[in-house]
Design a protein around this motif. Structure first.
Motif, PDB file in Angstrom:
ATOM      1  N   PHE A 123       6.820  17.342   3.037  1.00  9.36           N
ATOM      2  CA  PHE A 123       8.006  17.003   3.826  1.00  9.36           C
ATOM      3  C   PHE A 123       9.008  16.357   2.858  1.00  9.36           C
ATOM      4  O   PHE A 123       9.146  15.141   2.832  1.00  9.36           O
ATOM      5  N   GLY A 124       9.637  17.103   2.018  1.00 11.22           N
ATOM      6  CA  GLY A 124      10.619  16.488   1.127  1.00 11.22           C
ATOM      7  C   GLY A 124      10.657  17.114  -0.261  1.00 11.22           C
ATOM      8  O   GLY A 124      11.726  17.466  -0.738  1.00 11.22           O
ATOM      9  N   HIS A 125       9.485  17.275  -0.889  1.00 10.29           N
ATOM     10  CA  HIS A 125       9.516  17.821  -2.254  1.00 10.29           C
ATOM     11  C   HIS A 125      10.012  19.269  -2.307  1.00 10.29           C
ATOM     12  O   HIS A 125      10.886  19.577  -3.134  1.00 10.29           O
ATOM     13  N   PRO A 126       9.507  20.173  -1.449  1.00 10.81           N
ATOM     14  CA  PRO A 126      10.004  21.556  -1.547  1.00 10.81           C
ATOM     15  C   PRO A 126      11.497  21.637  -1.265  1.00 10.81           C
ATOM     16  O   PRO A 126      12.221  22.371  -1.943  1.00 10.81           O
ATOM     17  N   GLY A 151       8.383   7.162  -3.711  1.00  9.36           N
ATOM     18  CA  GLY A 151       7.648   6.028  -3.159  1.00  9.36           C
ATOM     19  C   GLY A 151       7.074   5.156  -4.270  1.00  9.36           C
ATOM     20  O   GLY A 151       6.973   3.938  -4.120  1.00  9.36           O
ATOM     21  N   ASP A 152       6.715   5.775  -5.398  1.00 11.22           N
ATOM     22  CA  ASP A 152       6.171   4.991  -6.513  1.00 11.22           C
ATOM     23  C   ASP A 152       7.222   4.029  -7.053  1.00 11.22           C
ATOM     24  O   ASP A 152       6.922   2.872  -7.364  1.00 11.22           O
ATOM     25  N   TYR A 153       8.445   4.507  -7.159  1.00 10.11           N
ATOM     26  CA  TYR A 153       9.503   3.609  -7.638  1.00 10.11           C
ATOM     27  C   TYR A 153       9.720   2.474  -6.633  1.00 10.11           C
ATOM     28  O   TYR A 153       9.918   1.313  -7.008  1.00 10.11           O
ATOM     29  N   GLY A 200       9.632   7.457   0.166  1.00  7.92           N
ATOM     30  CA  GLY A 200      10.427   8.256  -0.769  1.00  7.92           C
ATOM     31  C   GLY A 200      11.447   9.056   0.020  1.00  7.92           C
ATOM     32  O   GLY A 200      11.133   9.591   1.086  1.00  7.92           O
ATOM     33  N   ASP A 201      12.677   9.146  -0.522  1.00  9.65           N
ATOM     34  CA  ASP A 201      13.765   9.725   0.276  1.00  9.65           C
ATOM     35  C   ASP A 201      14.843  10.260  -0.671  1.00  9.65           C
ATOM     36  O   ASP A 201      14.794  10.045  -1.880  1.00  9.65           O
ATOM     37  N   VAL A 202      15.839  10.906  -0.064  1.00 12.47           N
ATOM     38  CA  VAL A 202      17.029  11.299  -0.817  1.00 12.47           C
ATOM     39  C   VAL A 202      18.012  10.130  -0.750  1.00 12.47           C
ATOM     40  O   VAL A 202      18.047   9.404   0.250  1.00 12.47           O
ATOM     41  N   GLY A 216       4.689   8.507   0.563  1.00 14.35           N
ATOM     42  CA  GLY A 216       5.325   9.583  -0.187  1.00 14.35           C
ATOM     43  C   GLY A 216       5.806  10.659   0.773  1.00 14.35           C
ATOM     44  O   GLY A 216       5.653  10.542   1.995  1.00 14.35           O
ATOM     45  N   ALA A 217       6.360  11.729   0.192  1.00 11.01           N
ATOM     46  CA  ALA A 217       6.961  12.780   1.012  1.00 11.01           C
ATOM     47  C   ALA A 217       6.067  14.022   1.120  1.00 11.01           C
ATOM     48  O   ALA A 217       6.120  14.727   2.129  1.00 11.01           O
ATOM     49  N   GLY A 218       5.273  14.298   0.087  1.00 13.16           N
ATOM     50  CA  GLY A 218       4.437  15.491   0.111  1.00 13.16           C
ATOM     51  C   GLY A 218       5.257  16.726   0.429  1.00 13.16           C
ATOM     52  O   GLY A 218       6.356  16.914  -0.107  1.00 13.16           O
ATOM     53  N   VAL A 227       0.851  -1.193   0.000  1.00 16.28           N
ATOM     54  CA  VAL A 227       0.000   0.000   0.000  1.00 16.28           C
ATOM     55  C   VAL A 227       0.882   1.235   0.000  1.00 16.28           C
ATOM     56  O   VAL A 227       1.812   1.340   0.807  1.00 16.28           O
ATOM     57  N   LYS A 228       0.597   2.159  -0.919  1.00 14.61           N
ATOM     58  CA  LYS A 228       1.307   3.436  -0.841  1.00 14.61           C
ATOM     59  C   LYS A 228       0.372   4.532  -0.360  1.00 14.61           C
ATOM     60  O   LYS A 228      -0.664   4.802  -0.979  1.00 14.61           O
ATOM     61  N   LEU A 229       0.757   5.152   0.746  1.00 14.02           N
ATOM     62  CA  LEU A 229       0.028   6.310   1.249  1.00 14.02           C
ATOM     63  C   LEU A 229       0.660   7.534   0.582  1.00 14.02           C
ATOM     64  O   LEU A 229       1.821   7.887   0.865  1.00 14.02           O
TER      65      LEU A 229
END
Ligand code: IP8
Length: 246
Positions: A48-51, A141-143, A128-130, A44-46, A4-6
């Motif tokens: 918290f991560g993308h910006p 997270g999709d990958y 999802g992360d660096v 995912g990061a939303g 499951v991906k949130l």
């Protein structure tokens, strides 16, 4: 196993940096308890991560003139912060889970850790992360979902997003696809991709979904803002889009 991906757009306020959607995540965590077999959770990061990744251009490798070392530190810290918040809600719902970050390098060791956690009967939570494999990069997270589906015994995949599923025409809910094959997805680029997203939003997701169906999993895309949809999808009734083998 069900993966499951949130989505980051569901568990965070994408327009407000570092704002966690506590109540929504709490409800989704409770819905996750409907799973009657092993689970792997990706988030995912939303905001918290993308910006932060965008600010420091971490998706572009080493870029001269930017303090990317600081960017790596900041971005990893905020995704860890988000992960702790997600974990708190999952554990409060009664899910015995442990974090398995892909940081610093996505390699066989990462998959080994996921398998170890699953073998103990725990739910792994990855995100999802660096990454810092010679140069900075971002793993979505999709990958990670795609990787899990190809390397672990995943039969079903559920993407919890902020839209009702996959639309045949971008942004047009009237064109929601109930069920489709990977080939039909070629024409179904959609929805929530924004300039703040360094990992291609829905377009990236569609690419990952096609790969997962080719790996043998059945994929569902549902709206996590609608109470009960995750619970029903876990029980086999999808209100949203199902992507299946032709
Ligand atoms: O939200 C992106 O993961 P995603 C991870 O699943 C970072 O695309 C750090 C931007």
């Amino acid at each position: 196993m069900i993966a499951v991906k949130l989505g980051g757009a569901v568990i965070t306020h994408k327009e407000h940096e570092r704002q966690f959607r506590t109540r929504v995540t709490r409800r989704l965590a409770r819905e996750l308890t409907a799973a009657d077999g092993p689970l792997a959770i990706v988030h995912g990061a939303g905001s918290f991560g993308h910006p932060q990744a965008m600010q420091y251009q971490l998706h572009r490798g080493w870029v001269p003139g930017i303090d990317q070392r600081e960017g790596i530190a900041v971005t990893h810290a905020v995704v860890r912060d988000l992960n702790l918040r997600v974990m708190r809600e999952l554990r409060a719902a009664g899910i015995a889970c442990t974090a398995v970050p892909p940081f610093p390098v996505l390699n066989e060791g990462y998959l080994h850790h996921l398998r170890e956690v699953l073998d103990l009967g725990l739910t792994p939570v990855t995100f999802g992360d660096v990454l810092i494999d010679g140069q900075p990069s971002i793993v979505s997270g999709d990958y990670l979902m795609q990787l899990l589906a190809s390397r672990l015994p995943v039969q079903r995949v559920i993407f919890v997003t902020n839209v009702d599923g996959i639309y045949a025409r971008p942004y047009d809910p009237a064109t929601l696809i109930g069920e489709c094959t990977p080939a039909e997805l070629e024409r179904a680029l959609v929805g929530d991709s924004t300039a703040s997203d360094v990992t291609a939003g829905m377009a990236g997701k569609v690419k990952s979904i096609k790969e997962m169906v080719y790996s043998g999993a059945e994929v569902a895309v549902i709206n996590g803002n609608k109470p009960g949809r995750l619970r029903s999808a876990l029980c086999g009734t999808v209100t949203g889009t199902r992507v299946v083998q032709p």
